[in-house]
Write a protein that holds these residues in place. Structure first.
Motif, PDB file in Angstrom:
ATOM      1  N   SER A   1      -4.185  -1.709   7.174  1.00 40.08           N
ATOM      2  CA  SER A   1      -4.143  -3.072   6.492  1.00 40.08           C
ATOM      3  C   SER A   1      -4.476  -4.030   7.441  1.00 40.08           C
TER       4      SER A   1
ATOM      5  N   LEU B   1       0.942  -1.322  -0.183  1.00 44.23           N
ATOM      6  CA  LEU B   1      -0.070   0.127  -0.229  1.00 44.23           C
ATOM      7  C   LEU B   1       0.945   1.254  -0.024  1.00 44.23           C
TER       8      LEU B   1
ATOM      9  N   VAL C   1      -8.374   2.063  -2.051  1.00 47.66           N
ATOM     10  CA  VAL C   1      -7.504   0.945  -1.595  1.00 47.66           C
ATOM     11  C   VAL C   1      -8.027  -0.538  -1.562  1.00 47.66           C
TER      12      VAL C   1
END
Ligand SMILES: Nc1ncnc2c1ncn2[C@@H]1O[C@H](COP(=O)(O)OP(=O)(O)O)[C@@H](O)[C@H]1O
Ligand SMILES: Nc1ncnc2c1ncn2[C@@H]1O[C@H](COP(=O)(O)OP(=O)(O)O)[C@@H](O)[C@H]1O
Lengths: 114, 147, 147, 114
Positions: D58, C115, D90
């Motif tokens: 996450s 990410l 995301v």
């Protein structure tokens, strides 16, 4: 590094609305006092719209006081709307509510100014 | 029970505008602690005003100097020290008089220290050889200040 | 033109949750610089993930160690270093494979480094004797990452 | 020092809505997987409401993946709604859109689930 305050001005006869957008700080002299001074001479009633102002500091509030002083001398009536609960408290603590009134929204402010 | 306070430290450049960084850093620590949104707003304004004073009056806008904000989480309160490299504050907070301001008898400014004092639970100004700091304390279980 | 970068530094305790303090501190610096809300969101997630990794993997949750986040404003970009006291990262970001995750062939975790890399413009991991850091750079005039 | 995620569960026949409130992180196992496991056995369609989730990291997303795995095995259909544009991006980057669908609001999510 400091975002500029923008002010949209709506004038209609003897009524003017100053719609501030952005923080009001020591850098907002033009946005507050400059725009006030440029209002047409017939202005008798002024609405200050704070609904798009996320943050005011004490130097910014000092500019609002200077506007109130000038308006007071010119026998203009000033009312405010759109301040968050926190800044309603801060304006009240500082005594501004004695020289202007603080309203939740534009409808209430327009009623108050007559 | 927390024995050592949990400390977060922020070093800011001496530049107007960066008080907002201190404001949001302090707010996020207070939110982690569970402060109510009202009290977080009180803290934000108090911290911003203290940082502006550190930048303007303490460091006199000298960009070679820094401002350090130390946030110490204690059991029931958050302590915030705002440190600059100036001589410090040697007066009590002036209570602004709106009538005198409106009459032009008093500067329209001069409200920062009063606001800090009105919005947090404790304030203290300390001068040391290496610089000075404002020490603000806000209690977790106090009501929002309405006075 | 800015000659020296303008630096803001944040020292965090090694505690999960404090990544949110770094997130809001970084966001407010980016907002001062005029980053768009989209890019501020990208930066927030990247900084939070890097701080969580510094807390969990770098400092291994040891509360005697600290995490230091350094935000350097350059002309056209913001550089964020997230420093811990661990041995550093010696692998490339794993690209998560959702099919393998769903089949139970890969841990459901392991998405943080991916990410970070996907959301900012540059990432680098550096190890030094005193510790390690992730270095993230986000450009002011780049489009929001959509890939 | 970490705020607890709350989950309100609405069950109606074979449809269940999990309404999350607060951040979804490694501390949200009970709020995500615990609440999923406690759904009644007849559940065939699951809506995940993220409209009151300001932040997911996450590790939190890994819990959502675990929920999707379990639901997939049980032949339940899962759809999500209320994610901000950032978290839609995301989730999509991470491939979750392959195993669930992402909708703007509850009305669209209910339509999608049939
Ligand atoms: N950090 C500081 N260092 C030195 N002097 C300070 C500091 N903070 C405040 N002062 C002094 O106190 C005065 C009042 O501050 P304040 O009430 O915030 O109003 P203002 O900043 O508008 O003058 C300042 O003008 C300055 O002389
Ligand atoms: N700051 C760090 N220090 C040491 N190792 C790290 C650091 N950041 C990441 N790693 C290593 O990289 C791996 C992958 O990290 P990441 O993709 O964020 O997923 P996760 O944290 O869920 O394992 C970690 O499991 C760890 O082994």
């Amino acid at each position: 590094m400091v975002t500029q305050t923008k002010t949209k001005v709506d004038e209609n006869g003897d009524l003017a609305v100053l719609r501030f957008e952005g923080d009001i700080t020591s850098h907002s002299e033009e946005a507050v006092l400059g725009k006030y001074r440029a209002l047409n001479a017939a202005t008798k009633k002024i609405l200050l719209d704070f609904s798009k102002v996320p943050y005011l500091n004490s130097s910014g509030i000092a500019l609002v006081i200077q506007l109130l002083m000038a308006a007071n001398k010119a026998s203009q009536k000033v009312v405010c709307f759109g301040l968050s609960a926190h800044f309603v408290k801060v304006f009240t603590m500082l005594g501004l509510a004695k020289y202007t009134s603080l309203h939740a929204d534009e409808t209430a402010a327009r009623e108050a100014v007559g | 029970m927390i024995v050592d306070p949990i400390v977060t430290e922020l070093r800011l450049p001496t530049r107007l505008g960066f008080e907002k960084v201190a404001m949001y850093t302090a707010a996020s620590v207070a939110e982690l602690m569970g402060f109510s949104p009202d009290r977080v707003d009180d803290l934000k304004t108090a911290v911003a005003e203290a940082c502006i004073n550190a930048i303007e009056h303490g460091n006199k806008l000298n960009e070679n100097l820094g401002v350090v904000v130390t946030l110490s989480i204690e059991d029931e309160s958050l302590e915030v020290k705002i440190r600059d490299q100036g001589a410090g504050v040697h007066k009590v907070a002036h209570v602004p008089d709106i009538d005198r301001k409106m009459a032009g008898e008093e500067t329209p400014r001069g409200m920062g220290m009063f606001l800090i004092q009105a919005l947090v639970d404790e304030v203290e100004y300390v001068s040391e050889q290496s610089g000075s700091y404002a020490r603000l304390v806000i209690h977790l279980n106090a009501e929002a200040r309405t006075d």
